[in-house]
Design an enzyme around this catalytic site. Structure first.
Site, short mmCIF file in Angstrom:
data_model
loop_
_atom_site.label_atom_id
_atom_site.label_comp_id
_atom_site.label_asym_id
_atom_site.label_seq_id
_atom_site.Cartn_x
_atom_site.Cartn_y
_atom_site.Cartn_z
N GLU A 431 0.84 -1.20 0.00
CA GLU A 431 0.00 0.00 0.00
C GLU A 431 0.88 1.25 0.00
O GLU A 431 1.69 1.45 0.90
CB GLU A 431 -0.88 -0.02 1.27
CG GLU A 431 -1.70 1.22 1.48
CD GLU A 431 -2.28 1.30 2.89
OE1 GLU A 431 -2.94 2.31 3.17
OE2 GLU A 431 -2.09 0.37 3.69
N ASP A 504 -0.98 -1.18 5.78
CA ASP A 504 -0.90 -0.61 7.13
C ASP A 504 -1.91 -1.28 8.06
O ASP A 504 -2.97 -1.75 7.63
CB ASP A 504 -1.19 0.89 7.08
CG ASP A 504 -0.09 1.66 6.37
OD1 ASP A 504 1.01 1.10 6.22
OD2 ASP A 504 -0.34 2.82 5.96
N ASP A 506 -4.22 -0.25 9.86
CA ASP A 506 -5.27 0.72 10.21
C ASP A 506 -6.50 0.45 9.35
O ASP A 506 -6.55 -0.53 8.60
CB ASP A 506 -4.77 2.16 10.02
CG ASP A 506 -4.33 2.45 8.58
OD1 ASP A 506 -4.61 1.60 7.69
OD2 ASP A 506 -3.73 3.50 8.33
N ASP A 508 -7.75 2.02 6.71
CA ASP A 508 -7.51 2.06 5.26
C ASP A 508 -6.80 0.79 4.78
O ASP A 508 -7.14 0.22 3.74
CB ASP A 508 -6.65 3.29 4.89
CG ASP A 508 -7.49 4.57 4.88
OD1 ASP A 508 -8.73 4.44 4.90
OD2 ASP A 508 -6.91 5.66 4.88
#
Length: 643
Positions: A431, A504, A506, A508
Site C-alpha cells: 500500500e 498498514d 489501520d 484504510d
C-alpha cells in the site's frame, strides 16, 4: 556395508495399524480438516440409515474435553456373531477397514460411506471409542482403546428404543495441531445434510458451554429451500424465476434431484452431491447438467428471431453465458458410484452424465414451454453476458496488441525479482509509494518483487467483469501475476507462488486487504485454494533502550511483555514507538521485521468453506446496507479495536 533385505524386512500392517501409520490416506489430513472429517464419517453412517428409510433423527453433540457423541434412531448396528468371521458384527464394523453394510445392496441401496472405512478409521484414530446399540429390546455396549476392543460386546440392560450411539475422543498424538472442534465448521456440513435429506431432523448441541447451545436443523423444502437460502445473501435485484426450478427423475436406480434459480449477479454458484457427499470437483453429473442447460437455451434462442438478432451471426451462447448468476444444487443418489479417491470429490460414472443430460433436456424444455416469460428473461440475461464477453474479448485483443507493441507488458511500478522460478519467487503488493520505496530498498532482489498500489481500488463485488480488466488499479495486479483472470485464469502461468498483501495496520489498510481478497476470491479463487495468498504482519511497536538492538512487538501483549523485562527505573528510559504505517520504517527495518523469510510473520489466507466466504463477501462488499449492518452487529464481538 550392504543392508540385508529379506522376507523379514517386509512389514505387514495388521487391523487398523495402517490407518494410524498413514492417517492422511484415509481422512485427508491430520489437521483441523481431518479432525472434523471424523465427525462426518460417523454422521454419514446415520445418514445412510436415513436414506434407507430407517432413521429420521440424528443428534450430534460436542461434549467437554474434546469428546464427540453421535446418536441416531436407526436400526442399530447388528451385534450378533458374523457367520464366517466369528466375531460380533459390531466389532467387525469398528475394527475392519472394508467391513459394513454398504457393500450389501440389500442393506443399503445407496450410501455415502462407499469404501466401508469410515467408523473403523475413527476408532483407529481415537484414544478411546464407545459404541452403544439399542435393538430388539436390549442395550449393548462395547469399548475400544486405539482401535482395540477392551471387552466383548456386552448386554447392559433393557431398551425401549432403537439406534446407535458412538462416542469418541480423538488421539492428540495423531491430531497434533488441535483436537478442538469448530462448531461453525460442523454446523455448515450438518445444515447441508439436513437440506439434502428433507425428512430428517439433525440436532446439533454444543455441551462444552456453561449453557449448552442447541440448533435444530430441519428443512422440509429440501434442495429448493437450499437454493433460496444461498440466493438470499446475494443481495440480488431479482430472482429468476421467483421460485427455484425443481427437476427430479429416476433411471436405472440413479435418482437425480436438481434445483436452480438465477440472480442479478454474474457469478455462478454450483453445489453438487452424490449420496450426500459434496463433490467439490464436480464430475460427470455436473457435466451432464452444464451441457443440457447450454443446449436447451441455444435451441430456444434459435427459435426466437427477435432475440437472435442481438448476437453476431456466428455467435452462440457459451456455458459461461448461460450460467452467469445461477445458483444450483444437484443431488444424485447413485447405487455404485465411482469416485476419485477416498475423499470422493469427483464423480467418474460415465452413465450418470447421460442420465442427467437427458433428464434436464426433457424437463427443462417442458418447463420453458409452460413459462415463456421466464425463458425470455433467462435468454435476455444470457445474451447480455454474451455481449459483454464479446466486448471484453475485443478489448483484450486490443490490449494484447498494445502490450506487444509496448514491450514486455509488465507494469512500470513493478520492481521484479531476478529469479524466474515461480516456486522461489514472491511478490509483495504494498500500500502506497513510500512503503513501496522502503520495501524495494529492504527486499531480496533475487526472490522478492514489489508492486506498490496507490489510491482506493475497485470493489469488484459491484461491477461487471470487463470493468475489472480495464481498471487502472487492478490492471497492474493482473499483469504482474501473469496468469490472466476470471474464466481465462491459468495457474500454470502464475509468476509467483507467494502473493503477499502488505498494508498498514489501520482502517484504510484493512479496507485495501479486503478489496484485494474480494478480487482474488471472485476472479482468481485458485490462488486461495492453492494457499498462495498471504497477509504480511508488520510490527505494531518498536521497543528500544538506548542504542541496543530494538525489540519489535506485534501486539499490545508483546509490547507489555517486552517492557516487563526492564526494572521500573530502566523502563522510564525505554523508547516505545507505535508504527502508524509501513512508510515509517526504513528498508532495513522492513526487511528485519516483515520481509526476511527467517524471521517474518505471515498469515496464509484459506477459505475452508466456499459458501461461507461467498456469503461474507456478498454481504460485506455488496450494495445493500441492511444485511451489512446486521452482519457487523452479529459479529462485533470478534473485532479488535485499537483506540
Amino acid at each position: 556395508m550392504t543392508a540385508s533385505y529379506s522376507a523379514g524386512n517386509i512389514q505387514v500392517l495388521k487391523g487398523l495399524e495402517a490407518v494410524r501409520k498413514r492417517p492422511g490416506m484415509y481422512i485427508g489430513s491430520t489437521g483441523p480438516r481431518g479432525l472434523h472429517h471424523l465427525v462426518y464419517e460417523v454422521v454419514d453412517n446415520s445418514i445412510d440409515e436415513a436414506m434407507a428409510g430407517f432413521c429420521d433423527t440424528i443428534t450430534v453433540a460436542l461434549e467437554k474435553d474434546d469428546i464427540v457423541r453421535v446418536e441416531d434412531n436407526g436400526r442399530g448396528i447388528p451385534v450378533d456373531m458374523h457367520p464366517t468371521e466369528h466375531v460380533s458384527a459390531l466389532e467387525l464394523v469398528l475394527t475392519r477397514l472394508h467391513a459394513g453394510g454398504k457393500f450389501d445392496k440389500g442393506s443399503y441401496k445407496v450410501s455415502g460411506g462407499l469404501h466401508g472405512v469410515g467408523v473403523s478409521c475413527v476408532n483407529a484414530l481415537s484414544v478411546w471409542l464407545e459404541a452403544t446399540v439399542d435393538r430388539d429390546g436390549k442395550k449393548y455396549c462395547q469399548k475400544y482403546a486405539i482401535g482395540v476392543p477392551k471387552s466383548k460386546v456386552e448386554e447392559i440392560g433393557p431398551s425401549d428404543r432403537h439406534g446407535t450411539t458412538i462416542r469418541w475422543k480423538a488421539d492428540s498424538s495423531i491430531f497434533t495441531e488441535t483436537t478442538t472442534y469448530d462448531f461453525d465448521v460442523l454446523k455448515t456440513r450438518l445444515r447441508e445434510l439436513a437440506f439434502l435429506n428433507s425428512g430428517i431432523t439433525i440436532i446439533f448441541r454444543d455441551e462444552r458451554l456453561e449453557t449448552p447451545k442447541e440448533e435444530i436443523l430441519k428443512f422440509e423444502g429440501g434442495i429448493v429451500q437450499y437454493v433460496k437460502e444461498m440466493n438470499n445473501h446475494k443481495q440480488s435485484k431479482f430472482y429468476l424465476p421467483a421460485e427455484p426450478i425443481y427437476i427430479t427423475g429416476e433411471k436405472d436406480d440413479v435418482i437425480t434431484e436438481l434445483s436452480f434459480q438465477y440472480n442479478s449477479g454474474f457469478d455462478e454458484s454450483i453445489n453438487t452431491y452424490v449420496n450426500d457427499i459434496n463433490t467439490r470437483d464436480g464430475g460427470t453429473h455436473l457435466e451432464g447438467f452444464k451441457s443440457a442447460l447450454t443446449f436447451v437455451l441455444n435451441k430456444a434462442l434459435d427459435s426466437n428471431e427477435k432475440l437472435k438478432k442481438r448476437l453476431d451471426k456466428d455467435e452462440k451462447l457459451t456455458g459461461d453465458d448461460v450460467r452467469a448468476g445461477i445458483v444450483v444444487v444437484l443431488s444424485m443418489k447413485v447405487p455404485e458410484p465411482e469416485f476419485e479417491g477416498q475423499t470422493k470429490e469427483k464423480l467418474g460414472n460415465t452413465e450418470v452424465r447421460t442420465i442427467v443430460d437427458a433428464l434436464v433436456k426433457e424437463k427443462l424444455t417442458i418447463f420453458f414451454e409452460q413459462n415463456p416469460a421466464v425463458l425470455e428473461k433467462v435468454l435476455e440475461k444470457a445474451i447480455a453476458e454474451a455481449t459483454a464477453r464479446i466486448a471484453a474479448r475485443k478489448a483484450k485483443d486490443a490490449s494484447r496488441k498494445k502490450t506487444l507493441s509496448d514491450g514486455f507488458g509488465l507494469p512500470e511500478k513493478l520492481a521484479d525479482c531476478s529469479l524466474k522460478d515461480p516456486e522461489q519467487c514472491e511478490v509483495y503488493i504494498v500500500e502506497g509509494d513510500s512503503a513501496g520505496g522502503s520495501a524495494k530498498k529492504g527486499r531480496d532482489p533475487k526472490t522478492q518483487a514489489i508492486l506498490p498500489l496507490w489510491g482506493k481500488m475497485l470493489n469488484v463485488e459491484k461491477v461487471r467483469p470487463e470493468k475489472v480488466m480495464n481498471n487502472d488499479k487492478l490492471e497492474p495486479v493482473i499483469a504482474s501475476l501473469g496468469a490472466g483472470f476470471g474464466k481465462d485464469f491459468n495457474i500454470e502461468k502464475l509468476r509467483y507462488h507467494k502473493i503477499i498483501i502488505m498494508a498498514d495496520a489501520d482502517v484504510d489498510g484493512s479496507h485495501i486487504r479486503t478489496l484485494l481478497l474480494t478480487f482474488f476470491f471472485r476472479y482468481m479463487p485458485q490462488l486461495i485454494e492453492h494457499g498462495y495468498v498471504y497477509l504480511a504482519m508488520p510490527p505494531l511497536f518498536r521497543v528500544q533502550l538506548g542504542k541496543k538492538d530494538p525489540v519489535y512487538c506485534y501486539s499490545d501483549a508483546e509490547r507489555d511483555a517486552a517492557l516487563d523485562a526492564f526494572d521500573e527505573e530502566t523502563r522510564k528510559k525505554v523508547d516505545v514507538q507505535r508504527y502508524k504505517g509501513l512508510g515509517e520504517m526504513d528498508g532495513k527495518q522492513l526487511w528485519e521485521t516483515t520481509m526476511d523469510p527467517a524471521h517474518r510473520k505471515m498469515r496464509v489466507v484459506t477459505i475452508p468453506d466456499a459458501m461461507a466466504a461467498d456469503k461474507i463477501f456478498s454481504v460485506c462488499m455488496g450494495e445493500e446496507v441492511e444485511p451489512r449492518r446486521q452482519f457487523i452487529e452479529e459479529n462485533s464481538s470478534y473485532a479488535n479495536l485499537d483506540i
